[in-house]
Design a protein around this motif. Structure first.
Motif, mmCIF file in Angstrom:
data_model
loop_
_atom_site.group_PDB
_atom_site.id
_atom_site.type_symbol
_atom_site.label_atom_id
_atom_site.label_comp_id
_atom_site.label_asym_id
_atom_site.label_seq_id
_atom_site.Cartn_x
_atom_site.Cartn_y
_atom_site.Cartn_z
ATOM 1 N N ASP A 96 0.832 -1.209 0.000
ATOM 2 C CA ASP A 96 0.000 0.000 0.000
ATOM 3 C C ASP A 96 0.867 1.259 0.000
ATOM 4 O O ASP A 96 0.539 2.253 -0.668
ATOM 5 C CB ASP A 96 -0.926 -0.005 1.216
ATOM 6 C CG ASP A 96 -2.041 -1.032 1.096
ATOM 7 O OD1 ASP A 96 -2.245 -1.555 -0.019
ATOM 8 O OD2 ASP A 96 -2.704 -1.321 2.109
ATOM 9 N N ARG A 97 1.949 1.237 0.745
ATOM 10 C CA ARG A 97 2.826 2.416 0.769
ATOM 11 C C ARG A 97 3.465 2.645 -0.592
ATOM 12 O O ARG A 97 3.626 3.784 -1.030
ATOM 13 C CB ARG A 97 3.911 2.251 1.845
ATOM 14 C CG ARG A 97 3.395 2.371 3.275
ATOM 15 C CD ARG A 97 4.527 2.720 4.218
ATOM 16 N NE ARG A 97 5.571 1.709 4.208
ATOM 17 C CZ ARG A 97 5.657 0.695 5.068
ATOM 18 N NH1 ARG A 97 4.739 0.569 6.017
ATOM 19 N NH2 ARG A 97 6.647 -0.167 5.005
ATOM 20 N N LEU A 98 3.832 1.569 -1.271
ATOM 21 C CA LEU A 98 4.390 1.708 -2.612
ATOM 22 C C LEU A 98 3.336 2.223 -3.585
ATOM 23 O O LEU A 98 3.631 3.036 -4.468
ATOM 24 C CB LEU A 98 4.943 0.371 -3.095
ATOM 25 C CG LEU A 98 6.235 -0.109 -2.420
ATOM 26 C CD1 LEU A 98 6.554 -1.530 -2.852
ATOM 27 C CD2 LEU A 98 7.396 0.811 -2.763
ATOM 28 N N LEU A 99 2.089 1.760 -3.437
ATOM 29 C CA LEU A 99 1.012 2.236 -4.308
ATOM 30 C C LEU A 99 0.732 3.713 -4.083
ATOM 31 O O LEU A 99 0.469 4.460 -5.030
ATOM 32 C CB LEU A 99 -0.262 1.414 -4.064
ATOM 33 C CG LEU A 99 -0.273 -0.037 -4.533
ATOM 34 C CD1 LEU A 99 -1.558 -0.730 -4.094
ATOM 35 C CD2 LEU A 99 -0.132 -0.113 -6.049
ATOM 36 N N GLU A 100 0.770 4.142 -2.841
ATOM 37 C CA GLU A 100 0.462 5.532 -2.510
ATOM 38 C C GLU A 100 1.635 6.470 -2.772
ATOM 39 O O GLU A 100 1.468 7.693 -2.741
ATOM 40 C CB GLU A 100 0.059 5.632 -1.037
ATOM 41 C CG GLU A 100 -1.223 4.862 -0.712
ATOM 42 C CD GLU A 100 -1.406 4.664 0.781
ATOM 43 O OE1 GLU A 100 -0.531 5.150 1.541
ATOM 44 O OE2 GLU A 100 -2.394 4.028 1.189
ATOM 45 N N GLY A 101 2.818 5.907 -3.007
ATOM 46 C CA GLY A 101 3.984 6.750 -3.232
ATOM 47 C C GLY A 101 4.622 7.276 -1.974
ATOM 48 O O GLY A 101 5.472 8.166 -2.038
ATOM 49 N N SER A 102 4.247 6.746 -0.810
ATOM 50 C CA SER A 102 4.813 7.239 0.442
ATOM 51 C C SER A 102 6.193 6.664 0.728
ATOM 52 O O SER A 102 6.832 7.057 1.700
ATOM 53 C CB SER A 102 3.871 6.906 1.610
ATOM 54 O OG SER A 102 3.616 5.508 1.685
ATOM 55 N N GLU A 103 6.677 5.710 -0.096
ATOM 56 C CA GLU A 103 8.021 5.164 0.091
ATOM 57 C C GLU A 103 9.090 6.087 -0.474
ATOM 58 O O GLU A 103 10.274 5.834 -0.327
ATOM 59 C CB GLU A 103 8.121 3.801 -0.594
ATOM 60 C CG GLU A 103 7.444 2.666 0.165
ATOM 61 C CD GLU A 103 8.252 2.223 1.368
ATOM 62 O OE1 GLU A 103 9.441 2.553 1.447
ATOM 63 O OE2 GLU A 103 7.676 1.555 2.239
ATOM 64 N N ASP A 104 8.680 7.143 -1.170
ATOM 65 C CA ASP A 104 9.605 8.123 -1.722
ATOM 66 C C ASP A 104 10.603 7.469 -2.676
ATOM 67 O O ASP A 104 11.800 7.747 -2.654
ATOM 68 C CB ASP A 104 10.351 8.863 -0.608
ATOM 69 C CG ASP A 104 11.053 10.119 -1.129
ATOM 70 O OD1 ASP A 104 10.580 10.639 -2.159
ATOM 71 O OD2 ASP A 104 12.048 10.554 -0.529
ATOM 72 N N LEU A 105 10.106 6.569 -3.501
ATOM 73 C CA LEU A 105 10.930 5.921 -4.517
ATOM 74 C C LEU A 105 10.721 6.608 -5.853
ATOM 75 O O LEU A 105 9.605 7.029 -6.160
ATOM 76 C CB LEU A 105 10.563 4.441 -4.657
ATOM 77 C CG LEU A 105 11.060 3.465 -3.598
ATOM 78 C CD1 LEU A 105 10.530 2.082 -3.894
ATOM 79 C CD2 LEU A 105 12.563 3.429 -3.539
ATOM 80 N N PRO A 106 11.746 6.717 -6.675
ATOM 81 C CA PRO A 106 11.525 7.194 -8.047
ATOM 82 C C PRO A 106 10.591 6.250 -8.784
ATOM 83 O O PRO A 106 10.486 5.063 -8.460
ATOM 84 C CB PRO A 106 12.937 7.178 -8.656
ATOM 85 C CG PRO A 106 13.863 7.202 -7.488
ATOM 86 C CD PRO A 106 13.160 6.487 -6.385
ATOM 87 N N GLU A 107 9.887 6.780 -9.797
ATOM 88 C CA GLU A 107 8.910 5.974 -10.511
ATOM 89 C C GLU A 107 9.537 4.722 -11.120
ATOM 90 O O GLU A 107 8.948 3.648 -11.104
ATOM 91 C CB GLU A 107 8.233 6.810 -11.607
ATOM 92 C CG GLU A 107 7.244 7.833 -11.082
ATOM 93 C CD GLU A 107 6.448 8.472 -12.196
ATOM 94 O OE1 GLU A 107 6.745 8.178 -13.372
ATOM 95 O OE2 GLU A 107 5.528 9.245 -11.900
ATOM 96 N N GLY A 108 10.743 4.854 -11.648
ATOM 97 C CA GLY A 108 11.384 3.706 -12.273
ATOM 98 C C GLY A 108 11.649 2.587 -11.290
ATOM 99 O O GLY A 108 11.413 1.409 -11.595
ATOM 100 N N GLN A 109 12.109 2.914 -10.081
ATOM 101 C CA GLN A 109 12.385 1.892 -9.079
ATOM 102 C C GLN A 109 11.103 1.263 -8.567
ATOM 103 O O GLN A 109 11.054 0.056 -8.324
ATOM 104 C CB GLN A 109 13.189 2.498 -7.933
ATOM 105 C CG GLN A 109 14.599 2.904 -8.316
ATOM 106 C CD GLN A 109 15.384 3.421 -7.124
ATOM 107 O OE1 GLN A 109 14.922 3.351 -5.979
ATOM 108 N NE2 GLN A 109 16.563 3.964 -7.388
ATOM 109 N N ALA A 110 10.051 2.064 -8.389
ATOM 110 C CA ALA A 110 8.780 1.506 -7.944
ATOM 111 C C ALA A 110 8.206 0.563 -9.001
ATOM 112 O O ALA A 110 7.692 -0.517 -8.671
ATOM 113 C CB ALA A 110 7.794 2.631 -7.636
#
Length: 454
Positions: free
Chosen positions: A234-248
């Protein structure tokens, strides 16, 4: 002239009224955080006391009489402008309620606008067909508490549990086994099961089921590790992991490859100990003639469990054996770790479990173990044994002299490296020799690289 919002009008008059110029609606509910576009259309329909098909046409979401099966995947610029005119919501809010909101991070990036138009988008949808589902999962407790608002992430293959209420999601009606929240004409009371579709591409009303989805029972999640996996997803889906789009995007691709490996009927992996309902669903999935619906929440939970922990010691393993191999799930920001025990730099571990990519090796590599390396066949996961063999192949050329290279910068660096190698000699430490070998490899790679990109 009567308003098109009056519920007493006949069906024909309603359609004629909404076919005229789009008007600003007086009653528009605010989009619920994380809500899907179809759910918001139902909320508008309920507030204005009209059927779903009338609501989506009054707002400008659709222009043709039927509602497409791909409603809510993405919206065109014309639809965005129409919805802004009729409801007042922003462009970001409209696009954030479509599955294209996850493009570039969870899903493949959307294609650039070109004259091919819908054909390009159709190919994008086809590539994502295993992840974008027409139906939706649901948490009955959430539907009771949020006023029957359906979340967008429930339509993705990754969602199998509700972290807030610690319940497994349901994907079908527990009475008639019909799929939930399909984009078809019907009542705006989305919490009432309308029953199964009577036939392919047929929207004739079947015998309604009438069961209240909000009152259905969802099994509690007792496996805290599975709940932690869903929370990280869920954190990866919401973008709260602060990962660049390519890494996500790369992370979710690795997860899906791991799920595919677990689904493989050739050699299914043993499911680690987890909740009994997950075991029952997995056994039914593998049984001859069983249900091969791979994206049911309990089946997804089983594959995520396999991807994270398969091959690791179970609760029945001797304590001495448990100390040899420990779970190191690596679902957060990718980083390299310094192994204090061995004093060496750890290779990049696989984000989720996967099978070894070495020819003839079917070893399952749990999350956090093995290595993800690039070889001639592409990016792949390798078990520790074959990862060590893979890295042992990398040796500098004999003498490491890029004599054929005409670049004066490389010739200068090669001369300096040879001077350093002579100073170290045979009395140098192992770390210094390894450092020189690494520099030789870099020079060899630069010599073999096109001069325009060196």
């Amino acid at each position: 002239m009567p308003s098109p919002l009056q519920p007493g009008m006949g069906r024909g008059k309603e359609i004629i009224a909404v076919r005229g110029p789009l008007r600003r609606l007086a009653l528009v509910p605010d989009p619920y955080p994380g809500e899907s576009l179809l759910s918001w259309a139902d909320a508008i329909a309920r507030l204005n006391q009209v059927p779903r098909i009338v609501a989506v046409r009054m707002t400008g979401m659709v222009k043709t009489p039927p509602v497409s099966d791909i409603f809510g995947y993405h919206v065109s610029d014309d639809v965005v402008q129409a919805v802004r005119h009729t409801t007042g919501v922003t462009e970001g809010q409209v696009r954030g309620m479509t599955l294209a909101h996850y493009a570039g991070r969870t899903l493949d990036p959307l294609p650039q606008h070109n004259p091919e138009g819908q054909d390009v988008l159709a190919r994008w949808r086809y590539r994502q067909r295993m992840l974008l589902r027409q139906r939706s999962n649901a948490c009955p407790v959430c539907l009771r508490e949020n006023g029957a608002r359906w979340l967008l992430k429930w339509r993705l293959a990754w969602s199998f549990a509700c972290v807030e209420h610690e319940r497994y999601l349901i994907s079908t009606c527990q009475g008639c086994d019909a799929r939930l929240h399909l984009p078809r004409p019907g009542s705006a009371h989305s919490w009432i099961c309308p029953g199964p579709i009577p036939g392919m591409h047929s929207y004739k009303p079947a015998r309604p089921c009438g069961r209240d989805i909000r009152r259905m029972l969802a099994t509690r999640v007792h496996d805290l590790r599975l709940l932690d996996c869903q929370q990280r997803i869920d954190r990866l889906l919401e973008g709260s992991e602060d990962l660049p789009e390519g890494q996500a995007h790369e992370t979710f691709q690795a997860l899906y490859r791991s799920m595919q490996g677990a689904w493989a009927a050739v050699r299914p992996e043993c499911l680690p100990r987890t909740d009994e309902v997950v075991h029952q669903a997995w056994d039914s999935h593998l049984a001859p003639g069983g249900h091969r619906v791979q994206h049911r929440p309990l089946i997804v939970a089983a594959t995520v469990k396999i991807a994270t922990e398969a091959g690791l010691p179970s609760a029945d393993t001797e304590p001495a054996a448990k100390e040899q191999v420990k779970a190191r799930p690596n679902w957060g920001r990718p980083r390299q770790r310094l192994l204090e025990a061995h004093g060496e730099f750890q290779l990049a571990t696989n984000r989720f479990g996967d099978r070894c990519g070495h020819s003839g090796c079917w070893t399952w590599v749990p999350a956090g173990h093995g290595a993800v390396l690039n070889d001639a066949s592409g990016r792949g996961t390798y078990c520790p044994l074959h990862a060590e063999e893979f890295t042992a192949r990398a040796h500098p050329r004999e003498g490491s002299t890029p004599t054929t290279c005409t670049d004066p910068r490389l010739r200068f660096l090669d001369a300096r490296l040879r001077e350093q190698e002579q100073r170290v000699g045979e009395e140098g430490s192992e770390v210094q020799r390894q450092l020189i070998e690494a520099q030789k490899l870099i020079l060899d790679a630069c010599a073999d690289t096109d001069f325009r990109t060196t």
